[in-house]
Design an enzyme around this catalytic site. Structure first.
Site, PDB file in Angstrom:
ATOM      1  N   GLY A  59      -4.217  13.169   2.812  1.00 24.62           N
ATOM      2  CA  GLY A  59      -4.850  13.007   3.973  1.00 24.62           C
ATOM      3  C   GLY A  59      -6.347  13.198   3.976  1.00 24.62           C
ATOM      4  O   GLY A  59      -6.839  13.971   3.221  1.00 24.62           O
ATOM      5  N   CYS A  86      -2.460  15.860  -3.205  1.00 25.46           N
ATOM      6  CA  CYS A  86      -3.951  15.958  -2.617  1.00 25.46           C
ATOM      7  C   CYS A  86      -4.101  16.876  -1.473  1.00 25.46           C
ATOM      8  O   CYS A  86      -3.703  18.184  -1.544  1.00 25.46           O
ATOM      9  CB  CYS A  86      -4.456  14.570  -2.341  1.00 25.46           C
ATOM     10  SG  CYS A  86      -6.271  14.340  -1.807  1.00 25.46           S
ATOM     11  N   TYR A  87      -4.293  16.388  -0.197  1.00 23.30           N
ATOM     12  CA  TYR A  87      -4.236  17.325   0.925  1.00 23.30           C
ATOM     13  C   TYR A  87      -2.809  18.130   0.996  1.00 23.30           C
ATOM     14  O   TYR A  87      -2.803  19.329   1.339  1.00 23.30           O
ATOM     15  CB  TYR A  87      -4.327  16.785   2.344  1.00 23.30           C
ATOM     16  CG  TYR A  87      -4.025  17.342   3.424  1.00 23.30           C
ATOM     17  CD1 TYR A  87      -5.295  18.127   3.983  1.00 23.30           C
ATOM     18  CD2 TYR A  87      -3.002  17.535   4.029  1.00 23.30           C
ATOM     19  CE1 TYR A  87      -5.384  18.739   5.083  1.00 23.30           C
ATOM     20  CE2 TYR A  87      -2.905  18.469   5.305  1.00 23.30           C
ATOM     21  CZ  TYR A  87      -3.866  18.937   5.992  1.00 23.30           C
ATOM     22  OH  TYR A  87      -3.871  19.802   6.896  1.00 23.30           O
ATOM     23  N   HIS A 175      -3.449  11.527  -7.232  1.00 16.79           N
ATOM     24  CA  HIS A 175      -2.545  10.480  -6.482  1.00 16.79           C
ATOM     25  C   HIS A 175      -1.834   9.841  -7.455  1.00 16.79           C
ATOM     26  O   HIS A 175      -2.116   8.630  -8.039  1.00 16.79           O
ATOM     27  CB  HIS A 175      -3.335   9.311  -5.686  1.00 16.79           C
ATOM     28  CG  HIS A 175      -3.943  10.185  -4.400  1.00 16.79           C
ATOM     29  ND1 HIS A 175      -3.407  10.350  -3.212  1.00 16.79           N
ATOM     30  CD2 HIS A 175      -5.173  10.743  -4.335  1.00 16.79           C
ATOM     31  CE1 HIS A 175      -4.125  10.805  -2.237  1.00 16.79           C
ATOM     32  NE2 HIS A 175      -5.224  11.074  -3.090  1.00 16.79           N
ATOM     33  N   GLU A 177       0.899   8.018  -6.914  1.00 20.11           N
ATOM     34  CA  GLU A 177       1.373   6.747  -6.486  1.00 20.11           C
ATOM     35  C   GLU A 177       0.494   5.524  -6.631  1.00 20.11           C
ATOM     36  O   GLU A 177       0.987   4.335  -6.412  1.00 20.11           O
ATOM     37  CB  GLU A 177       1.458   6.915  -4.910  1.00 20.11           C
ATOM     38  CG  GLU A 177       0.316   7.075  -4.143  1.00 20.11           C
ATOM     39  CD  GLU A 177      -0.063   8.377  -3.915  1.00 20.11           C
ATOM     40  OE1 GLU A 177      -0.678   8.710  -2.867  1.00 20.11           O
ATOM     41  OE2 GLU A 177       0.166   9.339  -4.677  1.00 20.11           O
ATOM     42  N   GLY A 230      10.739 -19.976   9.199  1.00 15.28           N
ATOM     43  CA  GLY A 230      10.401 -20.550   7.701  1.00 15.28           C
ATOM     44  C   GLY A 230       9.888 -19.630   6.818  1.00 15.28           C
ATOM     45  O   GLY A 230       9.959 -20.046   5.709  1.00 15.28           O
ATOM     46  N   GLY A 231       9.307 -18.545   7.242  1.00 17.33           N
ATOM     47  CA  GLY A 231       8.730 -17.621   6.488  1.00 17.33           C
ATOM     48  C   GLY A 231       9.995 -16.714   5.870  1.00 17.33           C
ATOM     49  O   GLY A 231      11.095 -16.779   6.315  1.00 17.33           O
ATOM     50  N   ASP A 233      10.583 -13.204   5.950  1.00 17.33           N
ATOM     51  CA  ASP A 233      11.194 -12.385   6.837  1.00 17.33           C
ATOM     52  C   ASP A 233      12.444 -12.969   7.576  1.00 17.33           C
ATOM     53  O   ASP A 233      13.629 -12.722   7.493  1.00 17.33           O
ATOM     54  CB  ASP A 233      10.249 -11.391   7.477  1.00 17.33           C
ATOM     55  CG  ASP A 233       9.237 -10.883   6.601  1.00 17.33           C
ATOM     56  OD1 ASP A 233       9.746 -10.756   5.397  1.00 17.33           O
ATOM     57  OD2 ASP A 233       8.208 -10.463   7.293  1.00 17.33           O
ATOM     58  N   SER A 234      11.992 -13.875   8.540  1.00 19.27           N
ATOM     59  CA  SER A 234      12.844 -14.729   9.159  1.00 19.27           C
ATOM     60  C   SER A 234      14.043 -15.521   8.764  1.00 19.27           C
ATOM     61  O   SER A 234      15.347 -15.484   8.991  1.00 19.27           O
ATOM     62  CB  SER A 234      12.380 -15.458  10.545  1.00 19.27           C
ATOM     63  OG  SER A 234      11.761 -16.667   9.941  1.00 19.27           O
ATOM     64  N   LYS A 374       8.563  -5.626   1.923  1.00 17.06           N
ATOM     65  CA  LYS A 374       8.455  -6.905   1.893  1.00 17.06           C
ATOM     66  C   LYS A 374       8.931  -7.200   0.588  1.00 17.06           C
ATOM     67  O   LYS A 374      10.037  -7.988   0.704  1.00 17.06           O
ATOM     68  CB  LYS A 374       7.062  -7.439   1.926  1.00 17.06           C
ATOM     69  CG  LYS A 374       7.032  -8.926   1.856  1.00 17.06           C
ATOM     70  CD  LYS A 374       7.014  -9.497   3.247  1.00 17.06           C
ATOM     71  CE  LYS A 374       6.667 -10.850   3.336  1.00 17.06           C
ATOM     72  NZ  LYS A 374       6.615 -11.488   4.680  1.00 17.06           N
TER      73      LYS A 374
END
Length: 518
Positions: A59, A86-87, A175, A177, A230-231, A233-234, A374
């Site tokens: 942070g 870190c923090y 970090h 990650e 049409g994407g 996710d949907s 995603k």
């Protein structure tokens, strides 16, 4: 969250790091479930979550700041392994009797740690004398708590990593990650498996089976309405919900006139013909273009497109009988943002997704992907047997080409952009670039310039090509696409698209630029 009830879980407490979502993504890549919650998550909530391990994120604050984020110190009495990053490491040291001080030599960027005590966190790490890591700190730990040991240091940081073998507390100033830290995935994996003793039981097949049962139980005999774009996710949400409740799902696909070439036909063929989904198609092109006539302000465009979509969608939805639910492809990053302890960020632009529907339509929300990132949604699609053309599609904004035609939107300008964008996508698919970048598209600029075609002078539009590399779209770098590919795209567009005589390539990163131009 009900999906995670029977899973081994890691809890991430967020202190405001720009990398917090990356921690979650990396842990889930180990097939271990985790959730992000704000630093002030209550002790009762933590106990109810029942984590096998806890990660304290980084942070921007100092533990000595007046409004520094400080979580309940009872956290350290749970007998649960803790990794402070870190923090998070500074906070843990500060709480347990160590000391943190401002460092006259701040570290931002690449550094090299020397591992002096190869404990469980660094098990299996080769070349311990010089391990490249990513630092981002001003303060540093100058004295460690009683019972802690030094495990790694840098030239500028005496305590780059520390641990308490008795309490199973670990702290790293760097970090793990981020991709710039070598063996970062291994370090996080060691915390998850060797220290927290988690089982890798988080996978998309389990998710689908559990979620299908949840949807059936929640929906009962009612109907669900889903706005299909049409994407990714949907599309994946529609197929998953259809697997759960069949014809109780009613999809509404609105052609706003701002779609890519042949998009309306493709969506109808795939979902109505292939998946046998009850699809309601609405051609509202004229309505949208009339509302957008003469509008050039980007934010105004978004608001108009959103307003018209709600109007059309609501009108069609009212025709669906026994409808009680509205399905949306909300993703976990959206949920995380909504509970960020820092509160709503300043408005950069209206979100690509159209909101406001549940309140207006008095429907209950059904959000099957609110626990997923995603890339996990793509994996769900793959498990459901969906074609790569759908699940690996690049993100496409809700306002569509309305924010890629800069300046006034007209049918003529949209058609010019469609032709140019089709060429861009064709070429990067042909050369394999499409699956190497996060997103690629063409923008039509409200800029004309002089050109020469044959023996004639031209004064035509400029097209900009945008291709970016990213993990989740929150940050992005411009893609270093081979010159031959860019050159071929440019030649084809200029030769084949009447109305464009100049093509440029966008080499802006995010930040400071956004991925979309508007």
């Amino acid at each position: 969250m009900t999906v995670a009830t029977a899973l081994d879980k890691i809890l991430i407490l967020d202190f405001g790091s720009q990398y917090t979502q990356l921690i979650a993504r990396r842990i889930r890549e180990h097939n271990v479930y985790c959730e992000i919650h704000p630093f002030n998550y209550t002790m009762d909530q933590i106990r109810e979550f029942n984590p096998r391990g806890i990660v304290l994120s980084g942070g921007p604050s100092s533990v000595y700041d007046q409004n520094a984020p400080l979580c309940n110190r009872e956290l350290f009495d749970l007998n649960v392994p803790i990794l402070g990053i870190c923090y998070g490491m500074q906070f843990m040291s500060h709480c347990l009797g160590g000391k943190v001080e401002y460092s006259p030599k701040r570290e931002y960027g690449r550094a090299y740690i020397e591992i002096v005590d190869r404990n469980s966190l660094f098990d299996g790490i080769e070349n311990p004398e010089k391990l490249p890591v990513w630092m981002s700190h001003g303060d540093k730990v100058c004295s460690i708590p009683e019972g802690f040991r030094l495990s790694a240091r840098t030239d500028n940081c005496d305590f780059a990593a520390v641990y308490s073998p008795e309490k199973r507390f670990y702290g790293v100033q760097f970090h793990p990650e981020v991709v710039h830290t070598h063996k970062g995935m291994k370090i996080l994996g060691n915390f998850v498996f060797k220290i927290s003793e988690c089982n890798p039981n988080w996978n998309m097949r389990n998710f689908i089976e559990t979620k299908v049962e949840e949807i059936r139980a929640e929906v009962g005999d009612k109907n669900v309405i889903c706005g299909l774009s049409g994407g990714v996710d949907s599309s994946v949400a529609s197929v998953l919900i259809h697997e759960a409740i069949g014809d109780q799902l009613k999809c509404i696909f609105v052609n706003n006139g701002l779609l890519r070439a042949n998009e309306a036909e493709k969506v109808q063929k795939v979902f109505r013909d292939n998946y046998k989904i009850d699809l309601i198609y609405v051609d509202a092109e004229e309505q949208f273009l009339t509302a957008l006539k003469g509008v050039t302000d980007p934010e105004q465009k978004r608001k108009i497109i959103g307003h018209e979509f709600i109007k059309v969608f609501e009108q069609e939805a009212k025709k669906v009988e026994n409808a009680e639910f509205l399905a949306q492809g909300t993703l976990y990053p959206d949920v995380i943002e909504s509970v960020s302890f820092k509160g709503p960020s300043a408005t950069i632009k209206s979100h690509h997704n159209v909101g406001g529907l549940p309140e207006k339509m008095n429907l209950k929300l059904l959000e099957p992907f609110k626990e997923l990132f995603k890339d996990e949604v793509r994996l769900v699609g793959k498990e459901l047997g969906m074609p790569d053309e759908i699940i690996n599609r690049h993100p496409f904004p809700g306002p569509g080409l309305g924010i890629r035609v800069l300046g006034e939107i007209t049918k003529e300008r949209l058609d010019i952009l469609r032709k140019a964008d089709t060429i861009t996508i064709e070429e990067i698919k042909r050369t394999g670039v499409y699956y190497q970048v996060w997103q690629a598209f063409t923008v039509l600029l409200p800029v004309k310039s002089v050109g020469v075609m044959g023996d004639e002078r031209t004064y035509e539009n400029t097209a900009a090509i945008r291709m970016v590399e990213s993990v989740d779209g929150m940050t992005a770098d411009w893609a270093k696409v081979p010159y031959e590919v860019l050159g071929h795209i440019s030649n084809r567009i200029i030769n084949e698209v009447s109305g464009i005589n100049r093509v440029v390539y966008d080499i802006s990163s995010k930040p400071p630029g956004t991925i979309e131009w508007e």
